[in-house]
Motif scaffolding. Sequence first.
Motif, PDB file in Angstrom:
ATOM      1  N   HIS A   5      37.199  39.778  46.956  1.00  0.00           N
ATOM      2  CA  HIS A   5      37.668  38.809  47.978  1.00  0.00           C
ATOM      3  C   HIS A   5      36.151  38.188  48.332  1.00  0.00           C
ATOM      4  CE1 HIS A   5      39.647  37.089  51.681  1.00  0.00           C
ATOM      5  NE2 HIS A   5      38.712  37.566  52.272  1.00  0.00           N
ATOM      6  N   GLU A   6      36.299  36.696  48.580  1.00  0.00           N
ATOM      7  CA  GLU A   6      35.187  36.085  49.270  1.00  0.00           C
ATOM      8  C   GLU A   6      35.568  35.411  50.468  1.00  0.00           C
ATOM      9  OE1 GLU A   6      33.502  33.041  46.764  1.00  0.00           O
ATOM     10  OE2 GLU A   6      32.980  34.452  45.076  1.00  0.00           O
ATOM     11  N   ALA A   7      34.675  35.524  51.656  1.00  0.00           N
ATOM     12  CA  ALA A   7      34.783  35.138  52.900  1.00  0.00           C
ATOM     13  C   ALA A   7      33.491  34.689  53.472  1.00  0.00           C
ATOM     14  CB  ALA A   7      35.333  36.223  53.702  1.00  0.00           C
TER      15      ALA A   7
END
Length: 63
Positions: free
Chosen positions: A45-47
């Motif tokens: 996941h990228e944030a």
Amino acid sequence: MHAEVGDKVVMHGRTVGTVTRSGTVVEARGQDGAPPYLVRFDDGHEALVFPGPDVHVEHPAAS
């Protein structure tokens, strides 16, 4: 706080039962390594992360 691409960001859980998450800085969007950071977490996941007091940065050892 200062981070560069490749540094590890560790986010500690703030409440009971919340797990610690970690990921790698993909991009430092602030000026001269300042936040916010685009982080790719270990689960893929990228944030966008605006670090608070529950976050610290680990710099890789210089070789």
